[in-house]
Design a protein around this motif. Structure first.
Motif, PDB file in Angstrom:
ATOM      1  N   HIS A   1      -4.604   6.356   6.359  1.00  0.00           N
ATOM      2  CA  HIS A   1      -5.826   5.702   6.842  1.00  0.00           C
ATOM      3  C   HIS A   1      -5.598   5.040   8.200  1.00  0.00           C
ATOM      4  O   HIS A   1      -6.395   4.195   8.614  1.00  0.00           O
ATOM      5  N   HIS A   2      -4.519   5.405   8.872  1.00  0.00           N
ATOM      6  CA  HIS A   2      -4.253   4.850  10.201  1.00  0.00           C
ATOM      7  C   HIS A   2      -4.795   5.780  11.279  1.00  0.00           C
ATOM      8  O   HIS A   2      -4.565   6.982  11.229  1.00  0.00           O
TER       9      HIS A   2
ATOM     10  N   ASP B   1      -3.718  -4.337   1.280  1.00  0.00           N
ATOM     11  CA  ASP B   1      -4.255  -3.971   2.595  1.00  0.00           C
ATOM     12  C   ASP B   1      -5.578  -4.650   2.926  1.00  0.00           C
ATOM     13  O   ASP B   1      -5.989  -4.686   4.091  1.00  0.00           O
TER      14      ASP B   1
ATOM     15  N   ASP C   1       0.830  -1.205   0.000  1.00  0.00           N
ATOM     16  CA  ASP C   1       0.000   0.000   0.000  1.00  0.00           C
ATOM     17  C   ASP C   1       0.862   1.253   0.000  1.00  0.00           C
ATOM     18  O   ASP C   1       0.622   2.196  -0.767  1.00  0.00           O
TER      19      ASP C   1
ATOM     20  N   ASP D   1       0.572   6.880   3.949  1.00  0.00           N
ATOM     21  CA  ASP D   1       0.361   5.622   4.682  1.00  0.00           C
ATOM     22  C   ASP D   1       1.070   5.593   6.035  1.00  0.00           C
ATOM     23  O   ASP D   1       1.310   4.527   6.583  1.00  0.00           O
TER      24      ASP D   1
ATOM     25  N   THR E   1      -4.422   3.372   1.918  1.00  0.00           N
ATOM     26  CA  THR E   1      -4.085   4.718   1.453  1.00  0.00           C
ATOM     27  C   THR E   1      -4.297   4.795  -0.055  1.00  0.00           C
ATOM     28  O   THR E   1      -4.736   5.820  -0.583  1.00  0.00           O
TER      29      THR E   1
HETATM   30 MN   LIG Z   1      -1.953   0.989   4.340  1.00  0.00          MN
END
Ligand SMILES: [Mn+2]
Length: 320
Positions: free
Chosen positions: A111-112, A161, A29, A86, A131
């Motif tokens: 996206h974390h 992912d 990703d 990411d 991401t």
């Molecule tokens: Mn990721």
């Protein structure tokens, strides 16, 4: 909570002399998102550089355009801006980036979850599978028709992912984005490289962890440890450590898997879960972060101290 992409698009269309970076121990990703942004927004004409400090895992070397990635010591531009993909903050990018942050514009797409570094502008969508899914949406909103090289990288990021659309993060939007990319993608190539191609060292470490794994909490918790000496015995580098923790979730009845990796000066704790068990909360309590079903933390101290501490904290989740 989709954020307004206009500011990010204006930045990507106009910014020159930019570093694009992902996280240490790069995955499909992170690399796919980096390469897609570079090619979709014509990074070559704007003097962008793609930087990763670590060795690229062998199975990810199929990603088109990968030869553009350089090491921090090879940065040869007057850096004006940084894009983190990411992963946000030096604990994810690696501390090599520190001298390039002061006085520069810093943008992030991630996206974390976790209240990490945000920079000047952050597009954060914890509900996005990857991401690359967010990057695909940004490229679409920018009115750019992705070329095959962009499509292959975005699709690879999403497939990596979601574990090929198997994880709970697979949403309608993620499938829609993947569907639009699919006609330009060699899906068999992606599947083979991401899921059916391991280094010998990686496969042997998986075997070692499967042989030494321990069960706790009436079989709901499973963990294993990779000591430095073991990694050395199997000739494994950091690029050989991918995807091992997922095996900790496989024994029948297990709901949480933990892998402890012994690195120089810290222990990397990888956490995975299923059946609604939230490992992100546990990761946060350990100073880390991630997603509900996949998180991690880095803890300073010897393995013999870190392991019991984390296992006790994990046991409390099942004691409730
Ligand atoms: Mn990721």
């Amino acid at each position: 909570m989709q954020k307004d992409y206009a500011k990010m698009i204006a930045f990507l269309k106009n910014q020159h002399n930019m570093l694009i970076c992902g996280h240490e121990q790069p995955d499909g990703d992170c690399l796919g998102s980096m390469l897609a942004v570079y090619h979709a927004f014509d990074g070559e004409s704007k003097n962008w550089r793609l930087v990763i400090p670590d060795t690229i895992p062998e199975n990810l070397k199929y990603l088109p355009g990968l030869d553009l990635i350089i090491k921090p010591e090879d940065i040869d531009i007057e850096v004006e801006a940084v894009l983190m993909l990411d992963g946000r903050g030096l604990h994810r990018t690696g501390f090599w980036l520190e001298p390039y942050l002061a006085g520069r514009r810093v943008f992030c797409i991630d996206h974390h979850m976790g209240s990490f570094f945000e920079g000047e502008y952050l597009v954060l969508e914890p509900e996005a599978s990857a991401t690359a899914e967010i990057v695909a949406a940004i490229i679409e909103e920018a009115g750019i028709d992705p070329e095959p090289i962009v499509a292959m990288n975005l699709y690879s990021g999403i497939v990596a992912d979601t574990a090929c659309f198997r994880y709970m993060n697979t949403t309608s939007r993620c499938l829609n984005q993947a569907a639009k990319l699919l006609p330009k993608v060699d899906m068999e190539k992606v599947r083979i490289h991401l899921f059916e191609d391991c280094s010998m060292a990686n496969l042997r470490l998986k075997g070692y962890c499967c042989t030494t794994m321990q069960l706790e909490c009436e079989g709901k918790l499973c963990y294993a440890a990779l000591e430095k000496a073991t990694m050395e015995r199997f000739g494994a580098g950091s690029e050989d450590l991918y995807n091992i923790v997922s095996y900790m979730l496989m024994p029948h009845g297990v709901q949480m898997g933990i892998l402890f990796e012994e690195h120089d000066g810290f222990i990397k704790v990888c956490l995975r879960s299923r059946n609604g068990v939230n490992v992100n909360r546990l990761a946060k309590s350990l100073g880390g972060g991630g997603h509900m079903l996949a998180s991690g933390a880095r803890i300073k101290g010897p393995l013999a101290e870190v392991m019991p501490r984390v296992i006790n904290a994990a046991k409390e989740i099942f004691a409730k």
